[in-house]
Design an enzyme around this catalytic site. Structure first.
Site, PDB file in Angstrom:
ATOM      1  N   ARG A  86     -60.869  53.472 -21.149  1.00  0.00           N
ATOM      2  CA  ARG A  86     -60.981  52.984 -22.512  1.00  0.00           C
ATOM      3  C   ARG A  86     -62.013  51.752 -22.502  1.00  0.00           C
ATOM      4  NH1 ARG A  86     -56.824  55.829 -21.814  1.00  0.00           N
ATOM      5  NH2 ARG A  86     -56.768  54.614 -19.818  1.00  0.00           N
ATOM      6  N   THR A  87     -61.696  50.763 -21.579  1.00  0.00           N
ATOM      7  CA  THR A  87     -62.567  49.372 -21.663  1.00  0.00           C
ATOM      8  C   THR A  87     -63.920  49.638 -21.693  1.00  0.00           C
ATOM      9  OG1 THR A  87     -60.673  48.409 -20.727  1.00  0.00           O
ATOM     10  CG2 THR A  87     -62.431  47.207 -20.971  1.00  0.00           C
ATOM     11  N   LYS A 116     -72.294  47.172   0.269  1.00  0.00           N
ATOM     12  CA  LYS A 116     -72.959  46.865   1.296  1.00  0.00           C
ATOM     13  C   LYS A 116     -72.734  45.543   1.833  1.00  0.00           C
ATOM     14  CE  LYS A 116     -77.006  49.481   0.042  1.00  0.00           C
ATOM     15  NZ  LYS A 116     -78.321  49.230  -0.672  1.00  0.00           N
ATOM     16  N   ARG A 137     -65.229  43.706 -15.118  1.00  0.00           N
ATOM     17  CA  ARG A 137     -63.763  44.316 -14.387  1.00  0.00           C
ATOM     18  C   ARG A 137     -63.614  43.958 -13.031  1.00  0.00           C
ATOM     19  NH1 ARG A 137     -59.826  48.893 -16.324  1.00  0.00           N
ATOM     20  NH2 ARG A 137     -59.517  47.518 -17.985  1.00  0.00           N
ATOM     21  N   HIS A 170     -56.715  40.163 -19.382  1.00  0.00           N
ATOM     22  CA  HIS A 170     -57.306  41.121 -20.156  1.00  0.00           C
ATOM     23  C   HIS A 170     -57.510  40.645 -21.350  1.00  0.00           C
ATOM     24  CE1 HIS A 170     -59.361  45.055 -20.835  1.00  0.00           C
ATOM     25  NE2 HIS A 170     -58.258  45.743 -20.236  1.00  0.00           N
TER      26      HIS A 170
HETATM   27  N1   CP Z   1     -56.268  49.662 -21.408  1.00  0.00           N
HETATM   28  C1   CP Z   1     -57.230  49.685 -20.498  1.00  0.00           C
HETATM   29  O1   CP Z   1     -57.688  48.633 -19.850  1.00  0.00           O
HETATM   30  O2   CP Z   1     -57.661  50.907 -20.054  1.00  0.00           O
HETATM   31  P1   CP Z   1     -58.680  51.076 -19.017  1.00  0.00           P
HETATM   32  O3   CP Z   1     -58.255  50.853 -17.806  1.00  0.00           O
HETATM   33  O4   CP Z   1     -58.691  52.720 -18.951  1.00  0.00           O
HETATM   34  O5   CP Z   1     -59.926  50.526 -19.341  1.00  0.00           O
END
Ligand code: CP
Length: 343
Positions: A86-87, A116, A137, A170
């Protein structure tokens, strides 16, 4: 000082005074840049109420008119060290719809030279030269902050957008969560939010609580097996900020009080001991029988991915709102990108 920030390090965007000079327009009119322009998004508690309202209003606008040229001539980099559906995809869809371009790696340790052994900070410095913002991320709690501070120490002001770092935060997920609550309940104030599951490991829950705590009349009920209860720092935060909360071991006892039931999965990838995960993975479940105890007008949310903490039949109930919630990721992320990178 923002929790977790390094003494003496550059401060976060709300207090940051280094902003681009206003562009000189025709007829000598001057237009001030948005205060999010060029700023990193690291923690959800950095958002204040006017900013939240503006993000939600802009997201409403993008639901009506999904495309714009706000990111014309801008390139956004998505740099993901952990799995995401999603993100990453909603950010990338948002960039496309706003007329920007993008480059990405979805598993940086496998598909980039970080695998590496390239040092994180130097890799970030290299990548920052390729675009106008980095969506990051990473499994480390402080990765987004480290990346921002390292770049700024070289006078590089490419914004870092935290797309989920470790167990810490998040923030863009919590923005879309709040936006969804506003959609579903027509307000965010005076609601009881029951948050269920692996609260120990959930960055989503932490970011959500920081934002919910800004609204009046919010009551939070935290439901978790004792092994997965939320950290003391979050309890201390809520006490310090006067957020009403209780902890409950059993969803059945409290589900009737909920305006929103916010489910989360047990986060397998955060357990150092796999046998502990196996022991806890079925320790709670939202069944149809339980969901039927919810009061009228209550909804079920989940940041997704969902594993087996919700009975499949519950997804057919009218209260199940997690797909609607997930769909809100695109307009909310468009709003944020427009404010950070738009003219
Ligand atoms: N909710 C969320 O962060 O989903 P993903 O891990 O799929 O990005």
């Amino acid at each position: 000082m923002v929790p977790g920030s390094i003494p003496g390090a550059p401060t976060t965007f709300l207090t940051l005074s280094v902003l681009p000079f206003p562009r000189v327009l025709q007829h000598t009119e001057r237009k001030m840049p948005h205060r999010l322009r060029g700023q990193s998004i690291i923690w959800s508690q950095d958002f204040d109420m006017p900013l939240l309202d503006e993000i939600f209003e802009r997201a409403d606008k993008f639901k009506e008119a999904p495309r714009s040229g706000a990111l014309k001539d801008k390139r956004v980099i998505s740099l993901f060290f952990e799995k995401s559906t999603r993100t990453r995809m909603s950010f990338e869809a948002a960039v496309d719809d706003l007329g920007g371009s993008r480059i990405s790696t979805e598993d940086a340790m496998q598909f980039s030279s970080f695998g590496k052994g390239e040092p994180f900070e130097e890799g970030i410095q290299v990548i920052a030269a390729y675009g106008d913002a980095i969506i990051l991320r990473h499994p480390a709690d402080d990765a987004a902050m480290l990346a921002r501070d390292y770049l700024q120490s070289f006078n590089v002001w490419v914004p870092i957008i935290n797309a989920g770092c470790g167990k810490a935060q998040h923030p863009t997920q919590s923005l879309l969560d709040l936006y969804t609550i506003r959609d579903l309940r027509k307000r965010i104030e005076n609601l009881t939010i029951v948050i269920v599951g692996d609260l120990k490991h959930s960055r989503v829950v932490r970011s959500l609580i920081y934002l919910l705590g800004k609204y009046s009349g919010i009551r939070i009920i935290l439901v978790a097996p004792w092994e997965l209860t939320i950290g003391h720092n979050m309890l201390a935060y809520m006490r310090r900020h006067g957020v009403e909360f209780v902890q409950a071991p059993d969803l059945a006892e409290v589900i009737g009080e909920a305006d929103i039931v916010y489910m989360t999965r047990v986060q397998k990838e955060r357990f150092s001991d796999p046998t502990e995960y196996e022991r806890l993975k079925h320790s709670y479940r939202l069944t149809v029988a339980l969901a039927e105890k919810m009061r009228t007008g209550a909804f079920i949310m989940h940041p997704l991915p969902r594993v087996d903490e919700i009975d499949e039949e519950v997804s057919r109930m009218p209260q199940a709102s997690w797909i609607h919630q997930s769909n809100n990721g695109v307009p909310v992320r468009k709003a944020l990108l427009e404010m950070i990178l738009g003219e």
